[in-house]
Design a protein around this motif. Structure first.
Motif, PDB file in Angstrom:
ATOM      1  N   GLU A  21       7.957  -6.932  -2.135  1.00  0.00           N
ATOM      2  CA  GLU A  21       9.214  -6.232  -2.430  1.00  0.00           C
ATOM      3  C   GLU A  21      10.090  -7.065  -3.347  1.00  0.00           C
ATOM      4  O   GLU A  21      10.769  -6.545  -4.235  1.00  0.00           O
ATOM      5  CB  GLU A  21       9.956  -5.925  -1.123  1.00  0.00           C
ATOM      6  CG  GLU A  21       9.329  -4.809  -0.310  1.00  0.00           C
ATOM      7  CD  GLU A  21      10.108  -4.550   0.961  1.00  0.00           C
ATOM      8  OE1 GLU A  21      11.039  -5.327   1.263  1.00  0.00           O
ATOM      9  OE2 GLU A  21       9.791  -3.564   1.670  1.00  0.00           O
ATOM     10  N   GLY A  22      10.081  -8.397  -3.145  1.00  0.00           N
ATOM     11  CA  GLY A  22      10.883  -9.266  -4.006  1.00  0.00           C
ATOM     12  C   GLY A  22      10.400  -9.252  -5.429  1.00  0.00           C
ATOM     13  O   GLY A  22      11.202  -9.272  -6.372  1.00  0.00           O
ATOM     14  N   GLN A  33       1.876  -2.033  -6.928  1.00  0.00           N
ATOM     15  CA  GLN A  33       0.930  -1.113  -6.297  1.00  0.00           C
ATOM     16  C   GLN A  33      -0.133  -1.957  -5.587  1.00  0.00           C
ATOM     17  O   GLN A  33      -0.855  -2.729  -6.216  1.00  0.00           O
ATOM     18  CB  GLN A  33       0.286  -0.204  -7.331  1.00  0.00           C
ATOM     19  CG  GLN A  33      -0.819   0.672  -6.785  1.00  0.00           C
ATOM     20  CD  GLN A  33      -0.302   1.675  -5.762  1.00  0.00           C
ATOM     21  OE1 GLN A  33       0.528   2.507  -6.099  1.00  0.00           O
ATOM     22  NE2 GLN A  33      -0.802   1.580  -4.531  1.00  0.00           N
ATOM     23  N   TYR A  34      -0.211  -1.827  -4.271  1.00  0.00           N
ATOM     24  CA  TYR A  34      -1.133  -2.624  -3.446  1.00  0.00           C
ATOM     25  C   TYR A  34      -2.214  -1.697  -2.921  1.00  0.00           C
ATOM     26  O   TYR A  34      -1.939  -0.709  -2.247  1.00  0.00           O
ATOM     27  CB  TYR A  34      -0.347  -3.246  -2.289  1.00  0.00           C
ATOM     28  CG  TYR A  34      -1.149  -4.167  -1.397  1.00  0.00           C
ATOM     29  CD1 TYR A  34      -1.135  -5.532  -1.611  1.00  0.00           C
ATOM     30  CD2 TYR A  34      -1.865  -3.653  -0.326  1.00  0.00           C
ATOM     31  CE1 TYR A  34      -1.839  -6.392  -0.787  1.00  0.00           C
ATOM     32  CE2 TYR A  34      -2.592  -4.495   0.500  1.00  0.00           C
ATOM     33  CZ  TYR A  34      -2.572  -5.868   0.274  1.00  0.00           C
ATOM     34  OH  TYR A  34      -3.273  -6.701   1.100  1.00  0.00           O
ATOM     35  N   LEU A  35      -3.500  -2.047  -3.249  1.00  0.00           N
ATOM     36  CA  LEU A  35      -4.634  -1.263  -2.763  1.00  0.00           C
ATOM     37  C   LEU A  35      -5.571  -2.196  -2.007  1.00  0.00           C
ATOM     38  O   LEU A  35      -6.197  -3.093  -2.590  1.00  0.00           O
ATOM     39  CB  LEU A  35      -5.371  -0.588  -3.916  1.00  0.00           C
ATOM     40  CG  LEU A  35      -6.647   0.183  -3.522  1.00  0.00           C
ATOM     41  CD1 LEU A  35      -6.325   1.290  -2.532  1.00  0.00           C
ATOM     42  CD2 LEU A  35      -7.333   0.747  -4.764  1.00  0.00           C
ATOM     43  N   ALA A  36      -5.672  -1.984  -0.714  1.00  0.00           N
ATOM     44  CA  ALA A  36      -6.573  -2.772   0.133  1.00  0.00           C
ATOM     45  C   ALA A  36      -7.907  -2.072   0.226  1.00  0.00           C
ATOM     46  O   ALA A  36      -7.971  -0.881   0.543  1.00  0.00           O
ATOM     47  CB  ALA A  36      -5.964  -2.959   1.513  1.00  0.00           C
ATOM     48  N   LEU A  53       7.655  -0.581  -4.022  1.00  0.00           N
ATOM     49  CA  LEU A  53       6.408  -1.066  -3.450  1.00  0.00           C
ATOM     50  C   LEU A  53       5.611   0.106  -2.893  1.00  0.00           C
ATOM     51  O   LEU A  53       6.102   0.883  -2.081  1.00  0.00           O
ATOM     52  CB  LEU A  53       6.681  -2.076  -2.322  1.00  0.00           C
ATOM     53  CG  LEU A  53       5.452  -2.520  -1.502  1.00  0.00           C
ATOM     54  CD1 LEU A  53       4.429  -3.224  -2.386  1.00  0.00           C
ATOM     55  CD2 LEU A  53       5.883  -3.410  -0.335  1.00  0.00           C
ATOM     56  N   TYR A  54       4.345   0.216  -3.352  1.00  0.00           N
ATOM     57  CA  TYR A  54       3.454   1.271  -2.881  1.00  0.00           C
ATOM     58  C   TYR A  54       2.210   0.595  -2.302  1.00  0.00           C
ATOM     59  O   TYR A  54       1.613  -0.302  -2.935  1.00  0.00           O
ATOM     60  CB  TYR A  54       3.053   2.201  -4.015  1.00  0.00           C
ATOM     61  CG  TYR A  54       4.241   2.904  -4.641  1.00  0.00           C
ATOM     62  CD1 TYR A  54       4.680   4.126  -4.162  1.00  0.00           C
ATOM     63  CD2 TYR A  54       4.911   2.322  -5.715  1.00  0.00           C
ATOM     64  CE1 TYR A  54       5.767   4.774  -4.729  1.00  0.00           C
ATOM     65  CE2 TYR A  54       6.007   2.956  -6.289  1.00  0.00           C
ATOM     66  CZ  TYR A  54       6.431   4.176  -5.795  1.00  0.00           C
ATOM     67  OH  TYR A  54       7.509   4.793  -6.350  1.00  0.00           O
ATOM     68  N   ALA A  55       1.780   0.998  -1.121  1.00  0.00           N
ATOM     69  CA  ALA A  55       0.627   0.387  -0.455  1.00  0.00           C
ATOM     70  C   ALA A  55      -0.357   1.465  -0.020  1.00  0.00           C
ATOM     71  O   ALA A  55       0.044   2.488   0.550  1.00  0.00           O
ATOM     72  CB  ALA A  55       1.083  -0.436   0.747  1.00  0.00           C
ATOM     73  N   GLN A  56      -1.657   1.245  -0.333  1.00  0.00           N
ATOM     74  CA  GLN A  56      -2.699   2.205   0.032  1.00  0.00           C
ATOM     75  C   GLN A  56      -3.932   1.451   0.535  1.00  0.00           C
ATOM     76  O   GLN A  56      -4.049   0.224   0.362  1.00  0.00           O
ATOM     77  CB  GLN A  56      -3.063   3.064  -1.187  1.00  0.00           C
ATOM     78  CG  GLN A  56      -1.940   3.970  -1.644  1.00  0.00           C
ATOM     79  CD  GLN A  56      -2.235   4.618  -2.979  1.00  0.00           C
ATOM     80  OE1 GLN A  56      -1.440   4.521  -3.896  1.00  0.00           O
ATOM     81  NE2 GLN A  56      -3.382   5.272  -3.091  1.00  0.00           N
ATOM     82  N   LYS A  57      -4.882   2.199   1.132  1.00  0.00           N
ATOM     83  CA  LYS A  57      -6.112   1.616   1.656  1.00  0.00           C
ATOM     84  C   LYS A  57      -7.292   2.511   1.299  1.00  0.00           C
ATOM     85  O   LYS A  57      -7.196   3.734   1.342  1.00  0.00           O
ATOM     86  CB  LYS A  57      -6.018   1.474   3.177  1.00  0.00           C
ATOM     87  CG  LYS A  57      -7.330   1.021   3.822  1.00  0.00           C
ATOM     88  CD  LYS A  57      -7.233   1.073   5.348  1.00  0.00           C
ATOM     89  CE  LYS A  57      -8.600   0.742   5.962  1.00  0.00           C
ATOM     90  NZ  LYS A  57      -8.586   0.812   7.440  1.00  0.00           N
ATOM     91  N   ALA A  58      -8.432   1.857   0.946  1.00  0.00           N
ATOM     92  CA  ALA A  58      -9.666   2.584   0.678  1.00  0.00           C
ATOM     93  C   ALA A  58     -10.763   1.948   1.518  1.00  0.00           C
ATOM     94  O   ALA A  58     -11.094   0.752   1.340  1.00  0.00           O
ATOM     95  CB  ALA A  58     -10.027   2.515  -0.795  1.00  0.00           C
ATOM     96  N   GLY A  59     -11.351   2.739   2.440  1.00  0.00           N
ATOM     97  CA  GLY A  59     -12.328   2.173   3.354  1.00  0.00           C
ATOM     98  C   GLY A  59     -13.726   2.086   2.778  1.00  0.00           C
ATOM     99  O   GLY A  59     -14.539   1.282   3.225  1.00  0.00           O
TER     100      GLY A  59
END
Length: 579
Positions: A21-22, A33-36, A53-59
């Motif tokens: 965020e900072g 943009q954070y993609l785990a 801040l945008y956060a997503q996940k791909a399994g």
């Protein structure tokens, strides 16, 4: 940032969200943009769109492609079309679109055409095949212990439908075959607009008159130029409207336009409107207006007596102001004041108004006056009086109207009517007296039953003579008929030649008449009236009627005459009505 979330020991996972965020807050136009990626992701920070801040996940591998597509659409401000079914291939657009992007995955996928209801095709702007990477990566490292295995099933196609003109709203059919999954993205072709309206008229920037207005915000169909009432493809826009620094937030459900009623006053109006819709679409509009408010203050009398209407005590005082300040002398001199008054039926009220400038600048004095024709031509009762002031200020024309009610009381009395109509009354009385002079009992007339040619029955008294019927005569004097109050006079001949006898008669009312030349028949035994002769010493006029039987006897004939009897066509004697 693409990561499996497994950081080195020198990066504290507990402060990951605050750290990201900072970084986003460090620059106004910077977003993180954070993609785990992976099934065993250890660190997934909670997203915060308000802070960038945008956060997503791909399994798995397939989810990575979809999540990357969503990230791409966020970057390029594209929106996913919800509710598409490959079974019916139907698409419904309730707004015009700038472009439509179709992303289909599958080994043998093929994107065909996009057609409207009439069968017309939308231009296919680009068609790109996508697949897994052809490179082998950077090889083995301290962190990469084994060579990654390529997922050769990742194949797809991206098609962009767009033309020089927008894709118009309506129903469409998308032709796609061989797809395992289909994502559709769109870019709306709408224009955000805000405006200040007076009724249905949008005000242009410049000078406006104070009063009630409506602020409208929303999206405009650029093909029709009209506000879009609702649209599912626009989501729920958030509007922020600022009027002279006072802010109000509105939400447009289903993309609906919104409106606010405002009362404009003061010297100026600053209008600013912002909108945030779909995935971070923003737009704004601002206007500046100069305000000129023309007001009038009307102080009117409540009621007035008709007889004292013009004595100066009944006045309407009017004062005009611009933004609560009096008009300048130049503006006052050029201004006009009109007065219109109507009665309870909405028709023009019968009265006149005298308008004079007041002793002070920006004022007028309105005084009631009798309508042309005087007091009796002036209407009484309740009157709605509308005062309308028109003025030119800074080169623009302004107008203000106000309606007040006044009551004009009818206090006329019999003396006023006599003064007003004495000539008419005298003439009417004279005419009445004259007319009465021709009407019974003031005008004595002969009975209508008297015949102009009454029958005279001639009865023979000697052998050799024959009975017969002759005609007498009755005529009226013309002068007696024309003169009022003068009894009708005339002559009645009741025996034939050579013993012609004529009585001068005068009507005496009640169907009777008087013989004026009574002396001509007095003492004549051979002449009888209803069987009786007139005595020789009879004075005055002998009275008879239309049915009196008059007999004249001679040696040869006896003549019988009844004034209201004449012989009919078949020879019978017809008697008239007796009076």
């Amino acid at each position: 940032m693409l990561t499996d979330g497994d950081f080195d020991n020198d990066i504290p996972a507990s402060g990951l969200k605050a750290d990201l965020e900072g970084k986003a807050a460090a620059n106004e136009n910077l977003y993180v943009q954070y993609l785990a990626i992976g099934t065993d992701v250890k660190n997934i920070p909670e997203g915060n769109a308000d802070k960038g801040l945008y956060a997503q996940k791909a399994g798995n591998t397939s989810e990575v492609v979809n999540e990357l597509a969503e990230i791409s659409n966020r970057i390029f401000k594209r929106n996913e079309y919800a509710g598409y079914s490959s079974e019916d291939s139907g698409l419904e657009f309730d707004i015009p679109l700038r472009k439509l992007i179709v992303f289909a995955q599958g080994k043998d996928v093929k994107i065909g055409s996009l057609k409207n209801e009439e069968g017309g095709e939308v231009k296919l702007q680009s068609d790109t095949a996508v697949s897994y990477s052809s490179t082998d990566g950077a090889g083995l490292t301290t962190f990469v212990k084994s060579t990654p295995v390529k997922d050769t099933s990742l194949k797809g196609q991206v098609a962009v439908f767009a033309d020089e003109s927008p894709i118009v709203a309506g129903n469409y059919t998308l032709d796609v075959s061989g797809a395992d999954s289909i994502q559709i993205y769109y870019e709306p072709d709408v224009k955000f607009e805000a405006g200040l309206y007076k009724g249905d008229t949008k005000m242009e920037e410049g000078t406006i008159e104070g009063g009630a207005y409506t602020v409208k915000v929303g999206f405009v169909d650029q093909l029709s130029g009209k506000y879009i009432k609702s649209s599912k493809l626009l989501g729920e826009p958030k509007y922020t409207v600022s009027i002279n620094g006072e802010t109000q937030e509105l939400t447009g459900k289903d993309g609906a336009s919104q409106s606010i009623d405002v009362e404009v006053d003061g010297e100026s109006l600053e209008l600013t409107a912002d909108v945030n819709y779909l995935k971070d679409y923003t737009d704004s509009a601002s206007y500046t207006f100069k305000v000129c408010t023309l007001d009038i203050n009307v102080d009117a009398f409540k009621s007035a007596n008709l007889k004292t209407l013009e004595d100066g005590a009944n006045q309407i005082t009017v004062e005009a102001t611009r933004n609560d300040q009096p008009l300048t002398k130049e503006q006052w001199d050029a201004a006009t004041l009109d007065v219109v008054s109507v009665n309870k039926d909405g028709e023009e009220f019968g009265i006149q108004w005298d308008v004079q400038k007041g002793s002070e600048v920006s004022t007028w004095i309105v005084t009631p006056k009798y309508k042309k024709g005087g007091m009796f031509a002036t209407e009484t009762g309740q009157a709605d009086v509308t005062i309308n002031v028109s003025a030119e200020i800074d080169g623009d024309g302004y107008g203000k109207a106000e309606t007040v009610s006044v009551n004009i009381k009818d206090d006329k009395n019999i003396v006023d009517y006599l003064k007003r109509y004495w000539k008419h009354i005298v003439i009417s009385l004279l005419l009445l007296i004259l007319i009465l002079g021709y009407v019974p009992p003031f005008k004595k007339r002969f009975a209508r039953s008297i015949k102009k040619r009454p029958s005279i029955e001639c009865s023979a008294e000697k052998i050799g003579l024959r009975d017969n019927v002759m005609k007498g005569n009755f005529e009226k004097d013309l002068a007696s008929r024309l003169l009022p109050y003068v009894p009708e006079t005339g002559r009645l001949t009741f025996s034939p030649t050579p013993v012609k006898k004529t009585a001068k008669v005068r009507a005496s009312g009640g169907g009777s008449m008087l013989i004026l030349n009574t002396s001509a028949f007095a003492g004549k035994e051979e002449i009888t009236f209803n069987g009786m002769s007139i005595q020789e010493n009879e004075k005055g006029h002998h009275r008879i009627s239309a049915s009196t039987i008059i007999v004249v006897s001679t040696p040869e004939f006896t003549y019988t005459c009844i004034p209201n009897v004449q012989r009919t066509a078949n020879g019978e004697i017809k008697r008239g009505k007796r009076k």
